[in-house]
Scaffold this motif. Sequence first.
Motif, short mmCIF file in Angstrom:
data_model
loop_
_atom_site.label_atom_id
_atom_site.label_comp_id
_atom_site.label_asym_id
_atom_site.label_seq_id
_atom_site.Cartn_x
_atom_site.Cartn_y
_atom_site.Cartn_z
N VAL A 24 19.96 4.14 -5.76
CA VAL A 24 19.30 3.34 -4.72
C VAL A 24 18.36 4.26 -3.92
N TYR A 25 17.09 3.85 -3.84
CA TYR A 25 16.13 4.73 -3.13
C TYR A 25 15.25 3.98 -2.13
N ILE A 26 15.33 2.66 -2.06
CA ILE A 26 14.50 1.94 -1.08
C ILE A 26 15.36 1.67 0.16
N VAL B 30 11.48 2.94 3.53
CA VAL B 30 11.38 4.39 3.33
C VAL B 30 12.05 4.67 2.00
N LYS B 31 11.26 5.25 1.10
CA LYS B 31 11.83 5.60 -0.20
C LYS B 31 12.36 7.04 -0.10
N ARG B 32 13.63 7.19 -0.36
CA ARG B 32 14.22 8.54 -0.34
C ARG B 32 15.36 8.56 -1.34
N VAL C 130 1.92 -8.03 -3.78
CA VAL C 130 1.29 -7.39 -4.94
C VAL C 130 0.98 -5.95 -4.57
N GLY C 131 1.37 -5.03 -5.43
CA GLY C 131 1.10 -3.62 -5.18
C GLY C 131 0.16 -3.04 -6.20
N SER C 132 0.72 -2.54 -7.31
CA SER C 132 -0.05 -1.78 -8.30
C SER C 132 -1.36 -2.43 -8.73
N ALA C 133 -1.37 -3.74 -8.90
CA ALA C 133 -2.58 -4.40 -9.42
C ALA C 133 -3.73 -4.36 -8.42
N ALA D 74 8.14 -13.26 -3.68
CA ALA D 74 7.91 -12.81 -5.05
C ALA D 74 7.32 -11.40 -4.99
N GLU D 75 7.95 -10.49 -5.68
CA GLU D 75 7.45 -9.11 -5.69
C GLU D 75 7.82 -8.45 -7.00
N GLY D 76 6.89 -7.67 -7.56
CA GLY D 76 7.17 -6.90 -8.76
C GLY D 76 6.37 -7.38 -9.96
N ARG D 77 5.47 -6.53 -10.43
CA ARG D 77 4.68 -6.76 -11.66
C ARG D 77 3.84 -8.04 -11.63
N ILE D 78 3.36 -8.39 -10.46
CA ILE D 78 2.42 -9.53 -10.41
C ILE D 78 1.04 -8.94 -10.60
N THR E 230 -3.54 -1.75 -5.48
CA THR E 230 -3.65 -0.48 -4.76
C THR E 230 -3.31 0.76 -5.59
N ARG E 231 -3.09 0.59 -6.89
CA ARG E 231 -2.84 1.79 -7.70
C ARG E 231 -3.92 1.89 -8.78
N PRO E 232 -5.08 2.47 -8.42
CA PRO E 232 -6.21 2.49 -9.35
C PRO E 232 -5.89 3.18 -10.66
N CYS F 284 0.87 -1.19 0.00
CA CYS F 284 0.00 0.00 0.00
C CYS F 284 0.90 1.23 0.00
N GLN F 285 1.16 1.73 -1.17
CA GLN F 285 2.07 2.86 -1.27
C GLN F 285 1.53 3.87 -2.28
N ALA F 286 1.64 5.15 -1.90
CA ALA F 286 1.34 6.21 -2.86
C ALA F 286 2.37 7.30 -2.64
N ILE G 269 1.24 -6.43 5.05
CA ILE G 269 1.21 -5.20 4.25
C ILE G 269 2.64 -4.71 4.06
N ARG G 270 2.91 -4.19 2.88
CA ARG G 270 4.19 -3.50 2.67
C ARG G 270 3.88 -2.01 2.60
N ALA G 271 4.58 -1.22 3.40
CA ALA G 271 4.24 0.20 3.47
C ALA G 271 5.50 1.05 3.46
C1 LIG Z 1 10.65 -1.01 -7.86
C2 LIG Z 1 9.93 -0.35 -6.72
O1 LIG Z 1 10.19 0.81 -6.46
N1 LIG Z 1 9.06 -1.09 -6.06
C3 LIG Z 1 8.34 -0.56 -4.95
C4 LIG Z 1 8.74 -1.25 -3.72
O2 LIG Z 1 8.29 -1.09 -2.67
C5 LIG Z 1 6.85 -0.42 -5.13
O3 LIG Z 1 6.65 0.75 -5.91
C6 LIG Z 1 6.08 -1.58 -5.83
O4 LIG Z 1 4.74 -1.17 -5.92
C7 LIG Z 1 6.13 -2.88 -5.05
O5 LIG Z 1 7.41 -3.42 -5.17
C8 LIG Z 1 5.14 -3.92 -5.56
O6 LIG Z 1 5.32 -4.16 -6.91
P1 LIG Z 1 4.10 -4.03 -7.95
O7 LIG Z 1 3.48 -2.69 -7.78
O8 LIG Z 1 4.71 -4.16 -9.31
O9 LIG Z 1 3.12 -5.13 -7.65
#
Ligand SMILES: CC(=O)N[C@H](C=O)[C@@H](O)[C@H](O)[C@H](O)COP(=O)(O)O
Length: 559
Positions: free
Chosen positions: A74-76, A65-67, A204-207, A181-185, A209-211, A13-15, A42-44
């Motif tokens: 590197v930002y995560i 923390v993304k900065r 799973v993120g974008s699919a 497993a994380e990323g583009r699922i 929580t990112r409308p 859950c990130q915005a 949850i990943r936050a």
């Molecule tokens: C690369 C990067 O910055 N990934 C971030 C890591 O926290 C998030 O923006 C992604 O949403 C997260 O990894 C989940 O992946 P996906 O949204 O593809 O399901």
Amino acid sequence: MLERIHRGLIVSCQASEGDPLYGPDMMTRMAMAAKLGGAVGIRANGGEDIRRIKEATGLPVIGIVKRRYEGSDVYITATMREVVEVVAAGADVVAVDATSRMRPEGLTAAEFLRRVKQAFPHVLLMADVATVDEGVAAAAAGADLVASTMAGYTPYSPSGDGPDFALLRGLVEAVPVPVIAEGRIQRPEQARTCIELGCWAVVVGSAITRPQEITRMYAAALAQAGTAAPCAIGIDIGGTKIAAGLVDATGCIQARRVIPTPAAGKEAILAALPPLVEELRAEALARGLGLPAGVGVGAAGQVDVRRGTIRSGTPNIPNWSDVPIVEYLEQACGLPAWVDNDVNAMALAEGWFGAARGHENFVCLALGTGIGGGVVTGGRLLHGAWGGAAELGHMSVHLAGPSCNCGHRGCLEAYASGRGLVERMREALAAAPGSVRHGAPSLHPSARNPASLSAEMVFRWYRSGDPVAVAVVDRMVQALAVAVINIAHIFNPTIVVLGGGIVAHEPWLCAAVAARIRGAGIRSLVDPVAVVPAALREEAGVVGAAALCWTMMEQGGAK
Ligand SMILES: CC(=O)N[C@H](C=O)[C@@H](O)[C@H](O)[C@H](O)COP(=O)(O)O
């Protein structure tokens, strides 16, 4: 904590700032909704979000923390400052970038991981990596979990449209700690595949929580509606060549690529496919056909359609067994993919665009070196338990007939395939060596070299009235007639389509077989069956493979 998330779904859950959903209120609501849906964690991002989400949901939280720092990509959770923020917020797991890229403070990923572990030994440490080597190094440096988060986000890792299954498989094999497993699922089946590959949990993120991203996918699909004829990519994999084509909705091949089948076998063949798909996808866009609906593959041999694998292929291709071709293509090409036996694909092509158009119940027999079958019943291909049904070439038509390479006796293939016909002719010539009337027997190639006999020669002698050839071809027709009668009794089709190289050269065989079946067997089943030549010839493989995409989508197999 690890047990709590095992085999479960973690929702990210990130915005970021500027996003309409930015802020802890909204992210906490998102996390609560995810919990209601069954998320186990949850990943936050950011101390405030982590704290609030943990409080509201009670679920384990992976915190980051993304900065951004100047001079580093590197930002995560890039430095100790961010780690402290995540830990202070009460995260159960702290996730950090563990790629080999330059970090803001000049530390290597391993050095950084060791320092974090030393400073916070009680907090679980998750390493976000992009390659197997990075995962191995991170685990050695103390990471408790390794995640594929950065796959496709570094200049040296491949980025496709979907999850990087190859990386996940590699990580699961090589890394001694749980792999996340994380990323583009993007779809539930992909998440499930990750678990089946041995991953500990799935993020799973974008699919979810990112409308805006979900909306974009729908909007792009709608923008294509009506403006472009749907097209699909068909690939026909044979022992000598791989033919690929961009097939439009009328069954026409708009663009075609043919390459020799790489002799080195499995890996080399798989590696040759994505560039073909890429070229055809670009053609589709250039021609205004829109994005292809998917990739269909027709392959000789036994295909497990449920698992999308080639179980055992043609002996002409080395090491062509247990090939997970669907998963590979989906991952490498980012398009939905399906695979089926090549004659099943041919049957689909004849049903959509060829001789069986308008028929719901029909059977195809492809007469080539061997004989393959495809059965369509009630508009659907008959697959059996996993896809191996319709090996009609191995239907016995004679109890005491010649033995077949399948181990059985009197198979249709032993009489009516190119190889079978030649074998029967060779036997007949051996029994009556002087019988080739037309053309002096001394000139007869088989008299000197029986190995040089071909089906084409047999038919030539048949046409010139040679009694041995006439008898051999007649037996072929008889075997085919018995097979068609059996087919009529078993499947009750309205039409039997005969295709393959032999029928393309000798189309009269259809009428000959049709004449033989009249009046035989159960009249109500056999008499109405039409026996016709295939309408699609060499292109049937490619068109059928493309038709596989539409068929599967139409029948609820949409991915
Ligand atoms: C690369 C990067 O910055 N990934 C971030 C890591 O926290 C998030 O923006 C992604 O949403 C997260 O990894 C989940 O992946 P996906 O949204 O593809 O399901």
